[in-house]
Design an enzyme around this catalytic site. Structure first.
Site, PDB file in Angstrom:
ATOM      1  N   SER A  42      25.774  43.946  56.061  1.00  0.00           N
ATOM      2  CA  SER A  42      25.179  43.008  55.109  1.00  0.00           C
ATOM      3  C   SER A  42      26.266  42.012  54.722  1.00  0.00           C
ATOM      4  O   SER A  42      26.777  42.008  53.620  1.00  0.00           O
ATOM      5  CB  SER A  42      24.650  43.748  53.875  1.00  0.00           C
ATOM      6  OG  SER A  42      25.687  44.396  53.182  1.00  0.00           O
ATOM      7  N   HIS A 154      21.740  49.569  55.627  1.00  0.00           N
ATOM      8  CA  HIS A 154      22.530  50.699  56.127  1.00  0.00           C
ATOM      9  C   HIS A 154      21.689  51.908  56.492  1.00  0.00           C
ATOM     10  O   HIS A 154      22.221  52.951  56.867  1.00  0.00           O
ATOM     11  CB  HIS A 154      23.566  51.129  55.079  1.00  0.00           C
ATOM     12  CG  HIS A 154      24.557  50.060  54.768  1.00  0.00           C
ATOM     13  ND1 HIS A 154      25.345  50.074  53.643  1.00  0.00           N
ATOM     14  CD2 HIS A 154      24.886  48.930  55.432  1.00  0.00           C
ATOM     15  CE1 HIS A 154      26.119  48.997  53.631  1.00  0.00           C
ATOM     16  NE2 HIS A 154      25.855  48.284  54.703  1.00  0.00           N
ATOM     17  N   GLN A 162      20.755  48.909  48.422  1.00  0.00           N
ATOM     18  CA  GLN A 162      21.539  49.385  49.576  1.00  0.00           C
ATOM     19  C   GLN A 162      22.375  50.630  49.270  1.00  0.00           C
ATOM     20  O   GLN A 162      22.519  51.511  50.115  1.00  0.00           O
ATOM     21  CB  GLN A 162      22.453  48.235  50.025  1.00  0.00           C
ATOM     22  CG  GLN A 162      23.397  48.528  51.166  1.00  0.00           C
ATOM     23  CD  GLN A 162      24.217  47.292  51.525  1.00  0.00           C
ATOM     24  OE1 GLN A 162      23.731  46.407  52.204  1.00  0.00           O
ATOM     25  NE2 GLN A 162      25.454  47.223  51.055  1.00  0.00           N
ATOM     26  N   GLU A 163      22.947  50.678  48.070  1.00  0.00           N
ATOM     27  CA  GLU A 163      23.884  51.767  47.787  1.00  0.00           C
ATOM     28  C   GLU A 163      23.645  52.374  46.408  1.00  0.00           C
ATOM     29  O   GLU A 163      23.664  51.665  45.407  1.00  0.00           O
ATOM     30  CB  GLU A 163      25.336  51.252  47.886  1.00  0.00           C
ATOM     31  CG  GLU A 163      25.606  50.646  49.247  1.00  0.00           C
ATOM     32  CD  GLU A 163      26.983  49.993  49.365  1.00  0.00           C
ATOM     33  OE1 GLU A 163      27.859  50.253  48.529  1.00  0.00           O
ATOM     34  OE2 GLU A 163      27.145  49.202  50.299  1.00  0.00           O
ATOM     35  N   GLU A 204      27.055  54.827  55.763  1.00  0.00           N
ATOM     36  CA  GLU A 204      28.216  55.113  54.911  1.00  0.00           C
ATOM     37  C   GLU A 204      28.249  56.571  54.472  1.00  0.00           C
ATOM     38  O   GLU A 204      28.939  56.945  53.528  1.00  0.00           O
ATOM     39  CB  GLU A 204      28.238  54.153  53.713  1.00  0.00           C
ATOM     40  CG  GLU A 204      28.398  52.704  54.175  1.00  0.00           C
ATOM     41  CD  GLU A 204      28.611  51.705  53.055  1.00  0.00           C
ATOM     42  OE1 GLU A 204      28.367  52.046  51.887  1.00  0.00           O
ATOM     43  OE2 GLU A 204      29.037  50.575  53.362  1.00  0.00           O
ATOM     44  N   ASP A 241      24.824  49.192  44.396  1.00  0.00           N
ATOM     45  CA  ASP A 241      25.012  47.930  45.108  1.00  0.00           C
ATOM     46  C   ASP A 241      23.687  47.559  45.757  1.00  0.00           C
ATOM     47  O   ASP A 241      23.401  47.984  46.876  1.00  0.00           O
ATOM     48  CB  ASP A 241      26.107  48.038  46.185  1.00  0.00           C
ATOM     49  CG  ASP A 241      26.261  46.721  46.951  1.00  0.00           C
ATOM     50  OD1 ASP A 241      25.625  45.723  46.546  1.00  0.00           O
ATOM     51  OD2 ASP A 241      27.000  46.690  47.958  1.00  0.00           O
ATOM     52  N   GLU A 287      26.710  45.965  41.665  1.00  0.00           N
ATOM     53  CA  GLU A 287      27.326  44.995  42.575  1.00  0.00           C
ATOM     54  C   GLU A 287      26.228  44.176  43.245  1.00  0.00           C
ATOM     55  O   GLU A 287      25.174  44.723  43.594  1.00  0.00           O
ATOM     56  CB  GLU A 287      28.124  45.795  43.624  1.00  0.00           C
ATOM     57  CG  GLU A 287      28.742  44.970  44.738  1.00  0.00           C
ATOM     58  CD  GLU A 287      29.329  45.877  45.808  1.00  0.00           C
ATOM     59  OE1 GLU A 287      29.744  47.010  45.486  1.00  0.00           O
ATOM     60  OE2 GLU A 287      29.364  45.466  46.976  1.00  0.00           O
ATOM     61  N   ASP A 314      30.251  40.619  45.386  1.00  0.00           N
ATOM     62  CA  ASP A 314      30.696  40.894  46.758  1.00  0.00           C
ATOM     63  C   ASP A 314      30.391  39.666  47.617  1.00  0.00           C
ATOM     64  O   ASP A 314      31.264  38.817  47.838  1.00  0.00           O
ATOM     65  CB  ASP A 314      29.988  42.165  47.263  1.00  0.00           C
ATOM     66  CG  ASP A 314      30.207  42.457  48.728  1.00  0.00           C
ATOM     67  OD1 ASP A 314      31.069  41.808  49.355  1.00  0.00           O
ATOM     68  OD2 ASP A 314      29.527  43.355  49.284  1.00  0.00           O
ATOM     69  N   LYS A 339      37.316  43.015  50.131  1.00  0.00           N
ATOM     70  CA  LYS A 339      37.242  43.467  51.523  1.00  0.00           C
ATOM     71  C   LYS A 339      38.180  42.596  52.339  1.00  0.00           C
ATOM     72  O   LYS A 339      37.979  41.369  52.434  1.00  0.00           O
ATOM     73  CB  LYS A 339      35.816  43.298  52.053  1.00  0.00           C
ATOM     74  CG  LYS A 339      34.776  44.195  51.395  1.00  0.00           C
ATOM     75  CD  LYS A 339      33.372  43.697  51.748  1.00  0.00           C
ATOM     76  CE  LYS A 339      32.296  44.725  51.439  1.00  0.00           C
ATOM     77  NZ  LYS A 339      30.933  44.118  51.503  1.00  0.00           N
ATOM     78  N   HIS A 367      35.606  49.484  51.570  1.00  0.00           N
ATOM     79  CA  HIS A 367      35.417  49.637  53.017  1.00  0.00           C
ATOM     80  C   HIS A 367      34.317  48.681  53.484  1.00  0.00           C
ATOM     81  O   HIS A 367      33.748  47.939  52.685  1.00  0.00           O
ATOM     82  CB  HIS A 367      35.003  51.086  53.323  1.00  0.00           C
ATOM     83  CG  HIS A 367      33.659  51.458  52.738  1.00  0.00           C
ATOM     84  ND1 HIS A 367      32.921  52.520  53.165  1.00  0.00           N
ATOM     85  CD2 HIS A 367      32.927  50.877  51.734  1.00  0.00           C
ATOM     86  CE1 HIS A 367      31.794  52.595  52.473  1.00  0.00           C
ATOM     87  NE2 HIS A 367      31.781  51.630  51.602  1.00  0.00           N
ATOM     88  N   ARG A 368      33.964  48.719  54.759  1.00  0.00           N
ATOM     89  CA  ARG A 368      32.771  48.086  55.294  1.00  0.00           C
ATOM     90  C   ARG A 368      31.844  49.183  55.818  1.00  0.00           C
ATOM     91  O   ARG A 368      32.285  50.317  56.021  1.00  0.00           O
ATOM     92  CB  ARG A 368      33.102  47.114  56.456  1.00  0.00           C
ATOM     93  CG  ARG A 368      33.998  45.950  56.109  1.00  0.00           C
ATOM     94  CD  ARG A 368      33.546  45.127  54.936  1.00  0.00           C
ATOM     95  NE  ARG A 368      32.203  44.556  55.015  1.00  0.00           N
ATOM     96  CZ  ARG A 368      31.936  43.258  55.069  1.00  0.00           C
ATOM     97  NH1 ARG A 368      32.916  42.382  55.087  1.00  0.00           N
ATOM     98  NH2 ARG A 368      30.685  42.813  55.080  1.00  0.00           N
ATOM     99  N   SER A 369      30.604  48.809  56.080  1.00  0.00           N
ATOM    100  CA  SER A 369      29.681  49.827  56.602  1.00  0.00           C
ATOM    101  C   SER A 369      30.084  50.258  58.017  1.00  0.00           C
ATOM    102  O   SER A 369      29.852  51.390  58.411  1.00  0.00           O
ATOM    103  CB  SER A 369      28.243  49.321  56.556  1.00  0.00           C
ATOM    104  OG  SER A 369      28.137  48.051  57.151  1.00  0.00           O
ATOM    105  N   LYS A 390      35.554  51.833  46.643  1.00  0.00           N
ATOM    106  CA  LYS A 390      34.329  52.416  47.188  1.00  0.00           C
ATOM    107  C   LYS A 390      34.554  52.550  48.676  1.00  0.00           C
ATOM    108  O   LYS A 390      34.893  51.591  49.371  1.00  0.00           O
ATOM    109  CB  LYS A 390      33.070  51.636  46.825  1.00  0.00           C
ATOM    110  CG  LYS A 390      32.824  50.319  47.515  1.00  0.00           C
ATOM    111  CD  LYS A 390      31.352  49.901  47.347  1.00  0.00           C
ATOM    112  CE  LYS A 390      30.998  48.759  48.282  1.00  0.00           C
ATOM    113  NZ  LYS A 390      29.593  48.381  48.220  1.00  0.00           N
TER     114      LYS A 390
HETATM  115  P1  PGA Z   1      28.663  45.845  54.545  1.00  0.00           P
HETATM  116  O1  PGA Z   1      28.171  46.520  53.208  1.00  0.00           O
HETATM  117  O2  PGA Z   1      29.978  46.384  54.908  1.00  0.00           O
HETATM  118  O3  PGA Z   1      27.560  46.230  55.512  1.00  0.00           O
HETATM  119  O4  PGA Z   1      28.690  44.363  54.296  1.00  0.00           O
HETATM  120  C1  PGA Z   1      29.038  46.866  52.169  1.00  0.00           C
HETATM  121  C2  PGA Z   1      28.686  46.150  50.908  1.00  0.00           C
HETATM  122  O5  PGA Z   1      27.717  45.365  50.852  1.00  0.00           O
HETATM  123  O6  PGA Z   1      29.386  46.343  49.918  1.00  0.00           O
HETATM  124 ZN    ZN Z   2      28.192  44.945  48.568  1.00  0.00          ZN
END
Ligand code: PGA
Ligand code: ZN
Length: 427
Positions: A42, A154, A162-163, A204, A241, A287, A314, A339, A367-369, A390
């Site tokens: 994402s 994800h 998403q999270e 993740e 998130d 987030e 983000d 990131k 991190h990243r996914s 995270k």
């Molecule tokens: P991504 O997701 O690494 O797939 O971009 C992580 C996030 O959105 O924080």
């Molecule tokens: Zn994010």
């Protein structure tokens, strides 16, 4: 003074089995260092460019051109340079690329080298990476945010957020906090099994069950926290998130829960939605509650909820001082997600963190996914004393590698280790 003798890059695979870049660096004194870059799903539209080959190989995702750029463009220019000069080397990398988004050489190529240079510098200094990057004062272990229910981009389930993350804030040390989080994760598995819900994990490492609503996901988390013997809101709190750029409909300017019930909301209604969630669940941080580019919405969200919640930008900031500066001026968000591969060099990442901290924005290292076994971000979190990280759930080794590295750093620091100093979640 030691000098860079050779740089060898290679196409390797990330945790989703997609190609990514690793770079290995050899100094003329024989010291070696290497680094691997992660990759998002994402991604924010203003992120530095991840160079992909296109064509048939790996369904277009190959990174052989990025590897070639390291060998043919970057390596000849870096040969003979002192790896302790991180800032000058990162500037050179940016200049060699010459574009604002690192689109010529690829941010994946540039970052692999930049991170390897940092590791080489640490090796020359004879210091652990966190101490090399952060100096004597680098001692704060980050509070982890563990993404125990995965949705959005994800996971193949029907959750738009998403999270769904837990923060084990009752832990007196990083090790204790991580244990608590792992216990909640294992308990959640039992809770899901008892309800005949899927216990397969998403990108993740969090569970990715099909659920009837976001409330259902939060109810499961609260049940798991309680059944693990902890008090929601006191021992363990929740952070979200939504990654709202993913469900923002540009044409209508509305947020659409397209994986779930199809309901639509404008930014104001989304703010109300989050206010209601935070009133009913022990949520302390959200987030990307709104989309990148929705600056007006972000300012409203921050005015309404910023005194109660950590609001982390983000996609809207993409670890870039330019966007963060705009956010600070407008009053958008009160924290930033960090990131490395959104911006592409170690130096620029440190600059963004410093800008955030100077203006009272908290920084969450992320991190990243799509990840690798590289643990650079664990050291980065301690180096900058950001106090939060995270890096996924309590499963999948590419996530656990970071947690394990933090356990080792905490043990190494011994009584000098600090944890839980900034308790924003108690407000
Ligand atoms: P991504 O997701 O690494 O797939 O971009 C992580 C996030 O959105 O924080
Ligand atoms: Zn994010």
């Amino acid at each position: 003074m030691p000098a860079i003798q050779e740089i060898r890059a290679q196409e390797i695979l990330d945790s989703r089995g997609q190609p990514t870049v690793m770079a290995g660096l050899t100094l003329d004194n024989g010291l070696c260092a290497q680094a691997m870059v992660p990759s998002g799903a994402s991604t924010g539209e203003n992120e530095a460019l991840e160079l992909r080959d296109g064509g048939q190989r790996y369904l277009g995702k190959g990174v052989l051109q990025a590897v070639k750029n390291i060998h043919e463009v970057i390596a000849p220019k870096l040969k003979g340079l002192n790896p302790l000069n991180q800032v000058a080397i990162d500037q050179l990398l940016c200049d060699l690329d010459g574009t604002a988004t690192k689109s010529r050489l690829g941010a994946n190529a540039i970052l692999a080298v930049s991170m390897a240079v940092a590791r080489a510098g640490a090796a020359v200094a004879g210091l652990p990476l966190y101490r090399y990057l952060g100096g004597t004062g680098a001692a704060t272990l980050p509070m982890p945010m563990l993404n125990i229910i995965n949705g959005g981009a994800h996971a193949g389930n029907n959750l738009d957020i998403q999270e769904f993350m837990i923060m084990p804030v009752g832990g007196a040390s990083f090790a204790e906090a991580l244990r608590m989080a792992a216990e909640v994760f294992q308990t959640l598995k039992k809770v899901l099994s008892a309800k005949k819900l899927s216990t397969g994990v998403g990108d993740e490492g969090g569970f990715a069950p099909d659920l009837t609503s976001h409330d259902a996901a939060l109810d499961l988390m609260v049940a798991a926290i309680e059944q693990a013997g902890y008090k929601p809101g006191k021992d363990v709190v929740i952070s979200l998130d939504p990654a709202a750029s993913e469900f923002f409909d540009k044409a209508s300017g509305e947020y659409v829960f397209k994986k779930g019930d199809g309901s639509r909301r404008n930014a104001g209604a989304m703010t109300d939605y989050y206010r209601d969630l935070a009133a009913r669940y022990p949520i302390v941080s959200i987030e990307d509650g709104l989309a990148e580019g929705d600056w007006d919405g972000w300012v409203h969200l921050t005015k309404e909820l910023g005194s109660k919640l950590q609001l982390v930008g983000d996609d809207i900031f993409v670890t870039n001082v330019q966007y963060l500066q705009k956010g600070i001026q407008l009053g958008a968000a009160n924290a930033i997600l960090i990131k490395l591969n959104q911006i592409g060099t170690v130096t620029e990442t440190l600059e963004t963190i410093n800008l955030a901290l100077r203006h009272g924005y908290r920084a969450v290292i992320s991190h990243r996914s799509g990840e690798t076994e590289d643990t650079f971000i664990a050291d980065l979190a301690v180096a900058m004393n950001t106090g939060q990280i995270k890096t996924g759930s309590a499963s999948r080794s590419e996530r656990i590698a970071k947690y394990n590295r933090l356990l080792m750093i905490e043990a190494e620091l011994g009584p000098a280790a600090r944890f839980r100093e900034d308790r924003f979640w108690q407000r």
